[in-house]
Design a protein around this motif. Structure first.
Motif, PDB file in Angstrom:
ATOM      1  N   VAL A 232       0.850  -1.188   0.000  1.00 32.51           N
ATOM      2  CA  VAL A 232       0.000   0.000   0.000  1.00 32.51           C
ATOM      3  C   VAL A 232       0.889   1.243   0.000  1.00 32.51           C
ATOM      4  CG1 VAL A 232      -0.170  -0.021   2.526  1.00 32.51           C
ATOM      5  CG2 VAL A 232      -1.876   1.225   1.186  1.00 32.51           C
ATOM      6  N   LYS A 233       0.457   2.246  -0.743  1.00 28.70           N
ATOM      7  CA  LYS A 233       1.152   3.543  -0.741  1.00 28.70           C
ATOM      8  C   LYS A 233       0.283   4.538   0.004  1.00 28.70           C
ATOM      9  CE  LYS A 233       3.270   7.000  -3.780  1.00 28.70           C
ATOM     10  NZ  LYS A 233       3.544   7.375  -5.192  1.00 28.70           N
ATOM     11  N   ASP A 242      -1.071   5.692  12.010  1.00 26.51           N
ATOM     12  CA  ASP A 242      -2.500   5.967  11.789  1.00 26.51           C
ATOM     13  C   ASP A 242      -3.161   4.828  11.018  1.00 26.51           C
ATOM     14  OD1 ASP A 242      -2.270   8.388  13.069  1.00 26.51           O
ATOM     15  OD2 ASP A 242      -1.918   9.534  11.227  1.00 26.51           O
ATOM     16  N   PHE A 243      -2.511   4.359   9.973  1.00 29.44           N
ATOM     17  CA  PHE A 243      -3.114   3.300   9.162  1.00 29.44           C
ATOM     18  C   PHE A 243      -3.165   1.979   9.934  1.00 29.44           C
ATOM     19  CE2 PHE A 243      -3.175   0.206   5.575  1.00 29.44           C
ATOM     20  CZ  PHE A 243      -4.363   0.628   4.997  1.00 29.44           C
ATOM     21  N   THR A 248      -6.505  -2.338  12.756  1.00 35.15           N
ATOM     22  CA  THR A 248      -7.007  -3.062  13.941  1.00 35.15           C
ATOM     23  C   THR A 248      -8.510  -3.270  13.820  1.00 35.15           C
ATOM     24  OG1 THR A 248      -5.268  -2.103  15.317  1.00 35.15           O
ATOM     25  CG2 THR A 248      -7.173  -3.027  16.449  1.00 35.15           C
ATOM     26  N   GLY A 249      -9.222  -2.231  13.422  1.00 29.50           N
ATOM     27  CA  GLY A 249     -10.671  -2.350  13.209  1.00 29.50           C
ATOM     28  C   GLY A 249     -10.982  -3.269  12.043  1.00 29.50           C
ATOM     29  N   ILE A 266       0.103  -5.556  10.274  1.00 32.51           N
ATOM     30  CA  ILE A 266       0.976  -4.415  10.507  1.00 32.51           C
ATOM     31  C   ILE A 266       1.669  -4.047   9.207  1.00 32.51           C
ATOM     32  CG2 ILE A 266       1.357  -5.023  12.929  1.00 32.51           C
ATOM     33  CD1 ILE A 266       4.114  -6.060  12.129  1.00 32.51           C
ATOM     34  N   LEU A 267       2.313  -2.880   9.190  1.00 36.94           N
ATOM     35  CA  LEU A 267       2.991  -2.404   7.996  1.00 36.94           C
ATOM     36  C   LEU A 267       4.506  -2.497   8.155  1.00 36.94           C
ATOM     37  CD1 LEU A 267       0.943   0.812   7.109  1.00 36.94           C
ATOM     38  CD2 LEU A 267       0.651  -1.494   6.210  1.00 36.94           C
TER      39      LEU A 267
END
Length: 804
Positions: A232-233, A242-243, A248-249, A266-267
């Motif tokens: 993802v960018k 933030d992302f 999590t949701g 996670i990222l």
């Protein structure tokens, strides 16, 4: 003036050939190491730096909390892709899935003939147009929107297109993947650089994946394939934290409460992928930043050791040049002029050493490149401004390091004392400095040498550890099609070959880098349990072929599909049971299935991953449609032509494919190639460090023998033996080596303890490793000292007493 300096420098070098040679050799080796380290580090730090906005691109990872760093998985269940695009519409065109294929057969027509190409792992990938919004490619023909939107289209890199079609225009031509489906070339891109974690040379439209067939189910939220990754960018207005909060949701929305509590998404920044040893990548290569800094430190230490030689020998020879200094000062030379002269001499030797180092590093580069797994071609560009700047900085730094103290000492002599020859270099602060520098040299040498000994023992541990299965005399061949009739035909025809003890068809070998991890439901549970299992689909001969042992129950019965399960002891333990027999008869379902089948046996633990990871819960079952390998156990004294006969049989069953085989023990050894290469690098650096230290030691001892000639004559005249003289020189330097060992031991222990943390199964660092290193270095030092000390011990005392 400069011309005069040059003449004096040449004259001094001629008069002191041995010392000049020692300095040049030492500096050349030290500088060559620095040059090679520079090019290597620069190469490693440039991965994916060519992509614009790479700092905003992230890879999605699935994280299992209870397993810590080992719970990071790169494979993401395929349904996640559409769910992400649906739940984050603003990022819809900034989310991409790269589904890379494992070993792949490509068939093309060249001048009416069919040519087959066996592609490496992850050379071919399914991608969509959004992939090119995240990463930058140079398009030669076509565009992402026009070339990779429609099903059945493929884009090739320049070299790949030339490989398939020669000099002909590839546009509109067809390639066939795995004898399954044809794809039409609709675009051409520039070759990806070597410094990328996305080494794809063949890119297929992602819209073709469902028709082609994925390794996992498109509706299965539990199973994943390591080659199916998502990226993802993020816009500049959104950061990683933030992302991840929003993920999590997302996780809670699509997974039950228990699974969502144990696993999360996670990222991982794409520009960190190359440096993260916890996760794999498409390039199949990672290097930690700690390792990079270790290389920088070791290279710097070796250069410092070479400069120490220069300082030691220059200060030791200072008394020889004292009269020259006195004359120059009497004639009006200022200290600044003397400093400039001696710095220019140092710079001359340094420039000469740099030129020789460039030649040496060019000659050594192919070997170093093979050890470090970097391309030998295209790494070193002497005309590159960055390289030129580095070489200039290297000359300046080395000149200052090697020349500052000797220049200060020589330029500081009092002219009257210098002309009378009463300048002293022994028994003062200079002598202490020389000893301290020798200690520094041998500390560096022994740190690297201790690291080499520990790395060697860790590699030996890998070779001798009981893995829970046999690896010797087993050949693995591919099964390219899930055609049951062909599989049985191959097996029955090979059974008549003498020299084959047993055969087994499976999806994976017992220990494999490719793995299928999935969730499961147990007994009356309707939800997935909070940990994943690793699958080993195989026929009933698997246990016998690989020499595995049952701990309880029996092997499952022959079947084409799942009917029964066998689990390992780790699975039993994870389910909270103490005895293997307790789990016999329990029922479970894997992946997205709700059909539960009984557990009929427990197999003794075996390593499913490399020894970097612990043994995890494993499930074996029959699933013939997934079998892609055949393990063949050979007789100890099988016919040397047996492999040729196996290939002939295989080719008659699968004439449209290329025969591939590997010896299983060699495959397992390749899992530790990174450690093997590290060991090779340590061994080379240790040898260079010890050699440089011995060069300096030889030079200092030679000077001491020369400066103490009369003393040796007196000692021999009053009855000292040759052994006494040898001991006189040896004992002082042996003490210095021992002091260096005392300093080096805790440093090496700490560094190697951190390195060993990467292995679940590792050796203990023992005292004897340090003792062996100390004995080896003392022995080498004594040999080095002996050349000059024996010469002094055998000197005629009459000649010694006459010397001036």
């Amino acid at each position: 003036m400069i011309r005069n300096y040059f003449k004096i420098a040449i004259r001094n070098f001629r008069n002191n050939k041995a010392y000049t040679l020692i300095n040049v050799i030492g500096l050349t080796l030290g500088l060559a190491c620095c040059v090679l380290v520079f090019f290597t580090v620069r190469y490693e730090l440039s991965f994916d730096a060519h992509h614009k906005d790479i700092g905003q691109v992230y890879r999605l990872l699935r994280y299992t909390k209870e397993r810590g760093d080992k719970g990071l998985a790169t494979g993401i269940p395929l349904p996640v892709l559409d769910a992400l695009k649906n739940d984050f519409p603003a990022l819809k065109n900034q989310i991409a899935c790269t589904y890379a294929l494992k070993g792949t057969l490509v068939t093309v027509e060249q001048e009416g003939n069919k040519k087959k190409f066996d592609e490496d792992y992850y050379a071919i990938a399914f991608v969509g147009p959004e992939y090119f919004r995240l990463l930058n490619y140079e398009w030669i023909k076509g565009s992402p929107e026009a070339s990779l939107t429609n099903p059945g289209s493929v884009v090739l890199s320049e070299k790949q297109a030339e490989r398939y079609f020669g000099k002909a225009d590839p546009m509109g031509k067809t390639i066939r993947i795995n004898n399954q489906k044809d794809f039409v070339v609709s675009g051409l891109i520039a070759d990806p650089p070597a410094t990328t974690n996305f080494p794809f040379t063949t890119l297929i439209s992602f819209s073709s994946l469902k028709d082609y067939g994925a390794y996992t189910n498109w509706d299965d939220w539990a199973s994943s394939y390591g080659g199916g990754q998502m990226y993802v960018k993020l816009p500049q207005s959104m950061n990683q934290a933030d992302f991840e909060k929003q993920l999590t949701g997302f996780n809670k929305k699509y997974y039950d409460a228990k699974a969502a509590a144990e696993t999360s998404f996670i990222l991982q920044a794409v520009n960190d992928i190359h440096f993260d040893n916890r996760t794999s990548n498409y390039a199949g290569r990672t290097i930690s930043k700690g390792m990079i800094w270790t290389m920088v430190l070791v290279g710097s230490f070796i250069l410092i050791a070479a400069c120490v030689n220069f300082v030691n020998l220059a200060t030791a020879q200072a008394i020889r040049r004292s009269r020259e200094v006195g004359v120059r000062k009497v004639l009006g030379s200022t200290r600044f002029q003397l400093l400039r002269q001696y710095f220019s001499e140092t710079a001359f030797i340094t420039v000469l050493s740099v030129l020789l180092a460039l030649i040496a590093s060019q000659l050594a580069l192919p070997y170093v490149a093979s050890v470090l797994n970097i391309p030998a071609q295209g790494v070193m560009f002497i005309s590159d401004p960055v390289v030129l700047a580095f070489m200039f900085a290297l000359v300046v730094i080395t000149t200052i390091l090697a020349g500052f103290y000797p220049a200060m000492v020589l330029s500081g002599f009092q002219p009257i004392l210098a002309l009378k020859g009463k300048v002293k270099t022994g028994g003062s602060g200079q002598a202490h400095l020389r000893r301290s520098l020798i200690v520094l040299q041998f500390t560096i040498s022994q740190v690297v040498l201790i690291g080499t000994v520990i790395a060697y023992n860790q590699m030996q541990y890998f070779q001798t550890m009981d893995l829970g299965f046999e690896k010797d005399e087993i050949v693995n061949i591919t099964i390219p099609e899930s055609d049951f009739a062909k599989m049985e035909s191959l097996k029955s025809r090979l059974a008549s070959e003498t020299g084959i003890r047993s055969m087994s068809q499976s999806q994976f070998t017992p220990m494999s880098q490719s793995n299928w991890q999935t969730g499961f439901k147990y007994e009356n549970d309707t939800e997935f349990l909070n940990f994943e299992i690793v699958m080993r689909p195989a026929d009933t001969a698997y246990v016998h072929t690989y020499g595995m042992e049952m701990a309880a129950g029996r092997m499952y019965l022959p079947s084409d599909s799942i009917r029964e399960y066998v689990v390992n002891e780790a699975f039993v333990k994870a389910m909270g049971m103490k005895r293997p027999q307790e789990i016999i008869g329990k029922r479970m379902a894997i992946g997205g299935s709700d059909y539960k089948f009984p557990i009929v046996g427990v197999i003794k633990n075996f390593n499913t991953y490399s020894l970097h990871r612990e043994i995890i819960p494993c499930v074996m079952t029959t699933l013939k449609g997934n079998y892609s390998k055949m393990g063949i156990k050979l007789s100890a004294h099988s016919d040397k032509n047996l492999l040729s006969r196996i290939e002939k049989v295989w080719s008659s069953v699968y004439p449209d494919y290329l025969f591939k085989y590997t010896f299983y023990d060699e495959t397992l050894n390749s899992y530790y190639s990174k450690e093997e290469k590290l060991f090779s690098l340590f061994r080379i650096l240790a040898g260079i460090a010890v050699f440089i230290g011995c060069l300096g030691l030889y030079g200092v001892v030679a000077f001491m023998v020369e400066s103490r000639t009369k003393e040796m004559g007196i000692r021999k005249a009053i009855g000292a033996t040759a052994f006494n003289i040898f001991g006189l020189f040896s004992i002082d330097f042996v003490k210095l080596v021992v002091i260096a060992l005392v300093i080096a031991s805790p440093v090496a222990w700490y560094g190697m303890s951190q390195w060993l943390q990467d292995f679940t199964y590792r050796i203990s660092i023992s005292w004897w490793m340090f003792a062996v290193t100390g004995i080896v270095v003392i022995f080498i030092a004594l040999i080095t000292i002996s050349f000059q000390s024996v010469k002094a011990a055998l000197m005629n005392p009459v000649k010694a007493l006459r010397s001036e």
